[in-house]
Design a protein around this motif. Structure first.
Motif, PDB file in Angstrom:
ATOM      1  N   VAL A  21      -1.160  -1.497  43.381  1.00  0.00           N
ATOM      2  CA  VAL A  21      -2.145  -2.567  43.261  1.00  0.00           C
ATOM      3  C   VAL A  21      -2.050  -3.455  44.501  1.00  0.00           C
ATOM      4  O   VAL A  21      -0.960  -3.865  44.892  1.00  0.00           O
ATOM      5  CB  VAL A  21      -1.898  -3.431  42.001  1.00  0.00           C
ATOM      6  CG1 VAL A  21      -2.911  -4.571  41.906  1.00  0.00           C
ATOM      7  CG2 VAL A  21      -1.935  -2.585  40.738  1.00  0.00           C
ATOM      8  N   SER A  33      -5.206   4.671  40.351  1.00  0.00           N
ATOM      9  CA  SER A  33      -4.652   5.338  39.170  1.00  0.00           C
ATOM     10  C   SER A  33      -5.200   6.757  39.083  1.00  0.00           C
ATOM     11  O   SER A  33      -6.001   7.180  39.916  1.00  0.00           O
ATOM     12  CB  SER A  33      -5.021   4.571  37.895  1.00  0.00           C
ATOM     13  OG  SER A  33      -6.393   4.735  37.589  1.00  0.00           O
ATOM     14  N   LEU A  86      -6.896  -1.467  42.227  1.00  0.00           N
ATOM     15  CA  LEU A  86      -5.953  -0.692  41.431  1.00  0.00           C
ATOM     16  C   LEU A  86      -6.213   0.797  41.630  1.00  0.00           C
ATOM     17  O   LEU A  86      -7.348   1.259  41.479  1.00  0.00           O
ATOM     18  CB  LEU A  86      -6.109  -1.034  39.942  1.00  0.00           C
ATOM     19  CG  LEU A  86      -5.740  -2.468  39.566  1.00  0.00           C
ATOM     20  CD1 LEU A  86      -6.961  -3.354  39.606  1.00  0.00           C
ATOM     21  CD2 LEU A  86      -5.107  -2.503  38.210  1.00  0.00           C
ATOM     22  N   LEU A 130      -5.302   0.691  32.852  1.00  0.00           N
ATOM     23  CA  LEU A 130      -4.957   0.030  34.097  1.00  0.00           C
ATOM     24  C   LEU A 130      -3.923  -1.083  33.925  1.00  0.00           C
ATOM     25  O   LEU A 130      -3.253  -1.457  34.883  1.00  0.00           O
ATOM     26  CB  LEU A 130      -6.205  -0.542  34.761  1.00  0.00           C
ATOM     27  CG  LEU A 130      -7.191   0.488  35.297  1.00  0.00           C
ATOM     28  CD1 LEU A 130      -8.425  -0.186  35.865  1.00  0.00           C
ATOM     29  CD2 LEU A 130      -6.526   1.372  36.341  1.00  0.00           C
ATOM     30  N   ALA A 154      -8.442  -7.565  42.831  1.00  0.00           N
ATOM     31  CA  ALA A 154      -7.331  -6.608  42.742  1.00  0.00           C
ATOM     32  C   ALA A 154      -7.875  -5.195  42.889  1.00  0.00           C
ATOM     33  O   ALA A 154      -8.825  -4.821  42.199  1.00  0.00           O
ATOM     34  CB  ALA A 154      -6.612  -6.755  41.408  1.00  0.00           C
ATOM     35  N   HIS A 178       1.226  -1.848  35.933  1.00  0.00           N
ATOM     36  CA  HIS A 178       0.058  -1.019  36.234  1.00  0.00           C
ATOM     37  C   HIS A 178       0.564   0.389  36.540  1.00  0.00           C
ATOM     38  O   HIS A 178       1.653   0.550  37.097  1.00  0.00           O
ATOM     39  CB  HIS A 178      -0.696  -1.567  37.451  1.00  0.00           C
ATOM     40  CG  HIS A 178      -1.182  -2.963  37.268  1.00  0.00           C
ATOM     41  ND1 HIS A 178      -2.292  -3.289  36.523  1.00  0.00           N
ATOM     42  CD2 HIS A 178      -0.698  -4.148  37.730  1.00  0.00           C
ATOM     43  CE1 HIS A 178      -2.480  -4.598  36.537  1.00  0.00           C
ATOM     44  NE2 HIS A 178      -1.516  -5.144  37.261  1.00  0.00           N
TER      45      HIS A 178
END
Length: 138
Positions: free
Chosen positions: A69, A124, A122, A130, A120, A65
């Protein structure tokens, strides 16, 4: 800019919640930390929470990723291995952290009968995919 302000406000709210937990909380609730990580200086400004469901015996391809995460097992059990580390079994309520770019080599539901569910978070930049599949080693 607005997204980074929202992310900062979310982080502040979470930290405030943890601060209240040490002082007994805001009411009668019990607050317990479940995960903590030192994030890189530039984590990005996009945060997504994804529900990921694994049928009995289902697996995910090895992947990475672009940002940090945080994972919580909501139901069932999951087996996970990061980089070349050992495979760990996580049960409902357990968590793990993946650093940006860390190889997630094993992700599987070991049960032959029960589904497993993860949530999850995430982080970014909102532009990079992702999930980036890794080439399988021969």
């Amino acid at each position: 800019m607005a997204a980074s302000i929202r992310l900062a406000a979310l982080a502040l709210a979470l930290l405030s919640g943890l601060a209240h937990a040490h002082g007994g909380g805001a009411g009668d609730e019990t607050v317990s930390p479940v995960a903590q990580a030192q994030l890189p200086a530039s984590v990005g400004t996009d945060a997504k929470a994804l529900r990921v469901e694994f049928a009995p015996g289902a697996t995910s391809r090895p992947h990475t990723h672009p940002g940090p995460v945080f994972v919580v097992v909501v139901a069932g059990e999951m087996e996970s291995s990061l980089d070349d580390g050992p495979v760990h079994t996580y049960k409902a309520g357990d968590t793990w952290y993946e650093a940006p770019g860390q190889a997630h080599r094993v992700t599987r539901n070991p049960s032959k009968r029960q589904p497993a569910v993860l949530v999850a978070w995430l982080l970014s930049d909102g532009k990079a995919p992702l999930v980036k599949p890794l080439a399988l080693k021969p």
